[in-house]
Structure formats: structure tokens, C-alpha cells
Motif scaffolding. Structure first.
Motif, PDB file in Angstrom:
ATOM      1  N   ASN A 125       3.469   6.080  -5.652  1.00  0.00           N
ATOM      2  CA  ASN A 125       3.666   5.972  -7.099  1.00  0.00           C
ATOM      3  C   ASN A 125       2.919   7.087  -7.817  1.00  0.00           C
ATOM      4  OD1 ASN A 125       2.716   4.677  -9.913  1.00  0.00           O
ATOM      5  ND2 ASN A 125       4.728   3.905  -9.311  1.00  0.00           N
TER       6      ASN A 125
ATOM      7  N   SER B 268       0.740  -6.465  -6.544  1.00  0.00           N
ATOM      8  CA  SER B 268       0.212  -7.625  -5.812  1.00  0.00           C
ATOM      9  C   SER B 268       1.199  -8.773  -5.951  1.00  0.00           C
ATOM     10  CB  SER B 268      -1.167  -8.031  -6.347  1.00  0.00           C
ATOM     11  OG  SER B 268      -1.073  -8.425  -7.706  1.00  0.00           O
TER      12      SER B 268
ATOM     13  N   GLN C   3      -6.763  -7.136  -7.225  1.00  0.00           N
ATOM     14  CA  GLN C   3      -5.825  -6.024  -7.113  1.00  0.00           C
ATOM     15  C   GLN C   3      -6.482  -4.917  -6.302  1.00  0.00           C
ATOM     16  OE1 GLN C   3      -5.120  -3.336 -10.181  1.00  0.00           O
ATOM     17  NE2 GLN C   3      -7.060  -3.617 -11.236  1.00  0.00           N
TER      18      GLN C   3
ATOM     19  N   THR D 262       2.169   1.834  -3.421  1.00  0.00           N
ATOM     20  CA  THR D 262       1.117   2.313  -4.317  1.00  0.00           C
ATOM     21  C   THR D 262       0.854   3.790  -4.107  1.00  0.00           C
ATOM     22  OG1 THR D 262       0.083   0.132  -4.337  1.00  0.00           O
ATOM     23  CG2 THR D 262      -1.280   1.994  -5.035  1.00  0.00           C
TER      24      THR D 262
ATOM     25  N   SER E 248       0.835  -1.213   0.000  1.00  0.00           N
ATOM     26  CA  SER E 248       0.000   0.000   0.000  1.00  0.00           C
ATOM     27  C   SER E 248       0.864   1.256   0.000  1.00  0.00           C
ATOM     28  CB  SER E 248      -0.928  -0.001   1.225  1.00  0.00           C
ATOM     29  OG  SER E 248      -1.813  -1.088   1.170  1.00  0.00           O
TER      30      SER E 248
ATOM     31  N   MET F   6       0.088   3.192 -10.114  1.00  0.00           N
ATOM     32  CA  MET F   6       0.418   1.774 -10.169  1.00  0.00           C
ATOM     33  C   MET F   6       0.097   1.088  -8.840  1.00  0.00           C
ATOM     34  SD  MET F   6       4.022   1.616 -12.243  1.00  0.00           S
ATOM     35  CE  MET F   6       4.143   2.212 -13.936  1.00  0.00           C
ATOM     36  N   SER F   7      -0.185  -0.193  -8.943  1.00  0.00           N
ATOM     37  CA  SER F   7      -0.402  -1.017  -7.756  1.00  0.00           C
ATOM     38  C   SER F   7       0.388  -2.302  -7.906  1.00  0.00           C
ATOM     39  CB  SER F   7      -1.890  -1.320  -7.576  1.00  0.00           C
ATOM     40  OG  SER F   7      -2.376  -2.067  -8.676  1.00  0.00           O
TER      41      SER F   7
ATOM     42  N   THR G 253      -6.836  -1.689  -6.813  1.00  0.00           N
ATOM     43  CA  THR G 253      -7.449  -0.557  -7.522  1.00  0.00           C
ATOM     44  C   THR G 253      -8.402  -1.075  -8.583  1.00  0.00           C
ATOM     45  OG1 THR G 253      -5.574  -0.498  -9.049  1.00  0.00           O
ATOM     46  CG2 THR G 253      -5.486   0.979  -7.154  1.00  0.00           C
TER      47      THR G 253
END
Length: 600
Positions: free
Chosen positions: A112, A119, A160, A109, A106, A116-117, A162
Motif C-alpha cells: 500500500n 485488521s 493494529q 500493508t 501484511s 494503510m493497514s 502500525t
């Protein structure tokens, strides 16, 4: 003989003169426009595709770096060993490790910039954000595991953090010590980022832009539509065989020609395509061609009709010609000039006589006006031509100074020099009058001296002395800068330091302006030539001057043209010791009237 009458000849001439523009404006110019548009479209499209490629590369680089950060992160490594099916760790420890991984992901993320995320998932579907027992059935996972694509196409992933469609970069989650693979790291970036930038690559009103893979599948959301499948298939086959990374393809389909621009991206096996139909690309040119054809045709017909009427109705009564001769007899050439256009004739001989009389009136009138104003026009032309030699010479040298400072990275000095240059340009561009006060000219030289000091620093010194009584002297512009420029140039030609002295003093009934340096000095042949020029009063010869003394010749020529006998000069120069130039302007005590007859 009828065919060669004046009417028929005029008709033929007008027809020929109008046919050529008609052809040019209706056919050649639109064709030229089409070639220009095609060339510019290709250049602009390649430029836009390059920008898009850089944009995708930046996102891919960021995704790759983000994945590598997870790969070496100890929290992720401990989680994968703790949460795998064979692990005997207590359930509480597994939950604790999963929460730590979630918090770490987290934070990455949030920090960023492209939304972007990240996992992480084990091979059995166990994930930090949720378990997916059908992981190996996911299309994006097959694309990665079976086809070996690290960058997968757009897809939806409920596991994911988001929402929305995403593209992903996938890399294996391995133990860096044992190199055993435990799962995957999935770096997600919003597909909307790529789609929004892709719209800028469209050409024309109905063109299309796609991001596809080697199989022709859309990397982003939706299906490929709008472009004929045959055109896309032929283009893709050619692109696969081509060794070039970029190019332009032409494909014909159902009587239409399609232009397909392509660029192979370094991200996975992705290909950027931009397609436009020829009719769409040149729609405006075709509309322009039709409009110009219609307008040219109408103008052509109207002009032909007007030329026929004009050639058929020319008259020239001898009575009007006699009246015009009466104007000439009385010396009223302006009245004769105004009256002559009213005389018309369809008779060739009388028409010839009218032309001769009109030409005679013009010649007499022009000869008188030319003789009357010759001296004034000549002096104005000479003065303005000499003045025009200054600005390009000054601007070239100043830009070289700015360029040199910029190359040395001296940003503040560049700003200062730019400010001085701005003051000088405002002074130069003030065209209301060529006459200023000596104080204004000195202020101009101070700005110029500051520019020189910024360039040469301690290698130059410029000393300026100005008596208060001289400040209001009206003087023509730009007489000092060429002299100072030459003084600096010849000081540095043989020495490492330039010492410049500038002064303005009243001596007897003259204002003496002095520019002195300790440079290389002037050659005897140059001094002799200047003296010879002065003796013969050849101020205009500076217009043809070549070589090193052009700045001095310019100044002396302009002052001589402006002040006449009220101006004189003295030059003292010795090789290796320096040069002293004194400009002497008569100043009887009161301020000179810059608009007086003697001083223009």
C-alpha cells in the motif's frame, strides 16, 4: 484680484491636483485591495478545499477497495469460520489459519502506498493481530455500530500493526454465501496524512482549518481551539440546514467578523472548515493603508509648501529675455532653449511673454528638425510597421498547426514541430539587424516547410532549389514565408494537394526568387489592383490592406521600401492552374552592401 494672482492660482491648482491622489492612494486603493484580496482568498480557498477533498476521496477509495479485497478473500473467510468461539477446529488449525491471515494482511500493508493497514476482528473480540475482549466498549466501535459511521474519527488502536493515531474505514466481515456477519474488517490509514494536508487549507497568519463531523467533533487528533465556540456553533447549524455542498459564511463575535469557508465531503459525514478573522485577512492591507496615509500626508504638506515657495519666487528679468533673443537672432536655437528655463518672473505679463518666446523657439527648432529628418523617419516607420504584420500572422498559423497535431495525439510530430518553431522564433527574435543572407531566409523557410509537412503529411510537397551564388545575397527578413503560406492556402482551397516550388537563381544581373504553386490562382481584380498600386508607387498602402492579398502586399511593400528601383516583380496566375510569383533584386555581380545609403 489678489486671490486670482498667479501665486494663488498655482497654489490652488497644486492643492487640487494633490488632493485627488491623496484620496485615491489613502482610501480608494486600499479599499480596492481589500475587495481583491477577499475575492482571491475565496477563490484560492475553494480551490485548496477542492484539492483536499479529492485527496481524502482518493484515500477513502483506496481504503474501500482494500476492505472489499479482504471481504472476498478466501483465507479471511476460512479464518473467521475456524477461529470463532463455536468452532470445533483444533487449536493448531486455528493458529495456522491466523498466521495465514496475518501474512496476507501484511503483504497488503507492504504494497500500500499510503501506509494503510488492515485488521479483521470477530464480534467476540478475536482478532488476527490480537484479541480485544473489550471491543464493544471502544469508542470507534460504538461510532460504527451505534451511529452507523463507516469512517470513524481518529483514535489509537493497540491491536493494529502500525503505531500512531489512525482513522479507519469499517465494514462488516460476512460470509458472502450465507450473508452471516462474523465480525468486522478495519482498514486503517494514518491520521498524520490528513493533518499534514489540512495545514495547507489555513488562511492568513492566525487562521484555522478543521475536519469535523456533523456533531462538531474533530475527526482528527486534538480538540478544536482558536475559533470561538459561538462562531463554530452558528456556522455548523447553518451548514446542516444548507443544501449546498460548499459555501462562505460570515459570523460576528465581540466586534470581530469571521469568514468561515466550508465544504461537505463525500467521506462519511465529514465537513471541511477553514476560518479566518477579518482583521487577520486584511492585516497587510490595513498596514498598507496606514503607511500610505502617513506618506501621502507628508508628501502632501511638502508639496504644498514647495508650490507656495515656487509661486512666490518666480522672476523674469527683461535683460535675460533680451539675451535669449540674441541666441535666436544668431540662429542658436539650442542655446536659447537651454537659456529659457533660467528666466523667472512673478509678473503675469512678462511671464506670458516668456512663455510665448519659449514656445516660438520650440516651434522653430522642431520645424527645422522635422523638415530635415522627415523622409528618413517616414521610411523607417513604414518599414517597421510593415514588418510587424508578419510575426502575429505567422505565429497564429503555426499555433493552429501545433494544436491540430496535439488534438490528433501525434506527440512526436508535436515535438518536431515545436523544434522547428523554436528555430524560427530564434530567427524572428534576432533583432540586431533586419537584414540577413538569402541562405538564412531559405533555412527559415525549410523549417516552415517541415511544419507544413507535419500537418498535411502526403498532401503537400515543397521543393526548394537554391543556387550557391545566391546564398550570400543580403536580403530583408520574412519575404518568403507569407508567399509560401498563401500558396499553401490557395492550393488547398480548391484541391486536396498542394505542390509548392521555391527557387533562387541568378538571371542576368538579378537574383530571381520564385514561389510557384498549382493552386486556385489569383483573381484578375487582385492582379489589376497590384499593378495599379505599382504604377502609382503606393507601397505604404499595405498598411491599410484588407482581404486575401495582405501577405503579398506586405512583402511587395517592404521590398519596395527597402530596395527602391532595384526591386521589381512578376506575377503569373491563372484561375484553377496556379500562381507564380517572381521577386527580382538587382545583383550586378558583387555582394550588395546591406548598409549602403540606397539600402538603408
Amino acid at each position: 484680484m489678489m486671490f486670482f494672482s498667479l501665486r494663488n492660482r498655482l497654489f490652488l491648482i497644486f492643492t487640487c491636483l494633490l488632493t485627488i491622489p491623496f484620496i485615491v492612494f489613502s482610501f480608494l486603493i486600499p479599499k480596492w485591495f481589500a475587495s481583491v484580496i477577499e475575492e482571491q482568498t475565496q477563490e484560492l480557498t475553494v480551490e485548496m478545499m477542492d484539492q483536499y477533498s479529492l485527496y481524502i476521496n482518493s484515500i477513502a477509495t483506496q481504503a474501500t477497495d482494500l476492505g472489499k479485497q479482504i471481504l472476498v478473500n478466501q483465507t479471511a473467510l476460512q479464518w473467521m469460520k475456524t477461529d470463532e468461539a463455536s468452532s470445533s477446529a483444533p487449536q493448531e488449525q486455528k493458529l495456522l489459519m491466523r498466521n495465514q491471515v496475518k501474512n496476507h494482511l501484511s503483504s497488503m500493508t507492504v504494497n500500500n502506498s499510503n501506509g494503510m493497514s488492515v485488521s479483521v476482528m470477530l464480534h467476540d473480540g478475536t482478532g488476527a493481530w490480537g484479541n480485544n475482549p473489550l471491543l464493544k466498549e471502544e469508542e470507534w466501535y460504538k461510532e460504527y455500530s451505534e451511529e452507523g459511521n463507516s469512517f470513524v474519527t481518529a483514535h489509537a488502536d493497540p491491536y493494529q500493526p502500525t503505531p500512531g493515531a489512525i482513522n479507519s474505514y469499517i465494514l462488516p466481515l460476512i460470509d458472502m454465501n450465507t450473508l452471516v456477519s462474523y465480525g468486522i474488517i478495519k482498514v486503517n490509514f494514518p491520521t498524520a496524512l490528513l493533518e499534514a494536508a489540512l495545514k495547507k487549507n489555513k488562511i492568513g497568519q492566525k487562521g484555522h482549518a478543521y475536519l469535523i463531523n456533523q456533531h462538531g467533533d474533530n475527526v482528527l487528533t486534538g480538540k478544536i481551539s482558536g475559533t470561538p465556540k459561538q462562531v463554530l456553533a452558528r456556522s455548523l447549524a447553518t451548514i446542516r440546514k444548507s443544501e449546498s455542498g460548499t459555501g462562505l459564511l460570515e459570523s460576528a463575535f465581540k466586534g470581530e467578523t469571521y469568514f468561515v469557508f466550508y465544504q461537505k465531503l463525500s467521506v462519511g459525514d465529514w465537513i471541511l472548515l477553514s476560518e479566518v478573522a477579518q482583521s487577520d485577512l486584511f492585516s497587510e492591507v490595513n498596514n498598507l493603508r496606514r503607511s500610505m496615509l502617513i506618506m501621502s500626508g507628508i508628501v502632501f504638506l511638502l508639496t504644498i509648501l514647495a508650490s507656495y515657495m515656487l509661486s512666490s519666487n518666480i522672476v523674469s528679468p527683461l535683460g535675460k529675455l533680451a539675451k535669449a533673443m540674441g541666441f535666436i537672432e544668431r540662429g542658436d536655437f539650442a542655446g536659447a532653449k537651454r537659456f529659457m528655463p533660467t528666466i523667472k518672473s512673478s509678473n503675469n505679463e512678462v511671464g506670458y511673454l516668456i512663455n510665448v518666446v519659449g514656445h516660438t523657439v520650440d516651434q522653430l527648432k522642431d520645424r527645422i528638425e522635422t523638415e530635415y529628418e522627415a523622409n528618413i523617419r517616414r521610411r523607417d516607420a513604414e518599414y517597421k510597421a510593415l514588418l510587424l504584420q508578419i510575426n502575429p500572422h505567422f505565429l497564429n498559423n503555426t499555433l493552429e498547426i501545433i494544436g491540430g497535431l496535439a488534438a490528433q495525439g501525434k506527440n512526436r510530430e508535436v515535438m518536431n514541430v515545436s523544434a522547428y518553431l523554436g528555430k524560427m522564433m530564434r530567427y524572428s527574435l534576432n533583432t540586431k539587424s533586419d537584414v540577413v543572407t538569402l541562405a538564412e531566409e531559405m533555412m527559415y523557410i525549410r523549417s516552415y516547410a517541415n511544419i507544413l509537412k507535419a500537418r498535411y503529411v502526403d498532401s503537400i510537397s515543397v521543393e526548394i532549389e537554391e543556387e550557391t551564388e545566391t546564398k550570400h545575397l543580403p536580403i530583408i527578413k520574412f519575404i518568403l514565408q507569407p508567399l509560401v503560406e498563401n500558396a499553401v492556402k490557395y492550393s488547398f482551397s480548391e484541391k486536396n494537394k498542394a505542390e509548392i516550388y521555391i527557387s533562387a537563381k541568378i538571371v542576368n544581373d538579378q537574383v530571381v526568387i520564385c514561389v510557384q504553386d498549382k493552386g486556385a490562382g489569383m483573381a484578375n481584380d487582385v492582379l489589376m489592383e497590384l499593378v495599379h498600386q505599382e504604377n502609382r508607387q503606393e507601397a505604404v498602402s499595405v498598411l491599410q490592406s484588407k482581404g486575401t492579398s495582405i501577405g503579398l502586399r506586405n512583402v511587395l511593400g517592404r521590398l519596395k521600401l527597402y530596395y527602391g528601383s532595384d526591386f521589381s516583380y512578376r506575377i503569373q496566375s491563372e484561375k484553377g492552374m496556379g500562381t507564380k510569383i517572381e521577386l527580382c533584386i538587382k545583383y550586378p555581380g558583387g555582394e550588395l552592401d546591406a548598409e549602403s545609403p540606397d539600402h538603408r
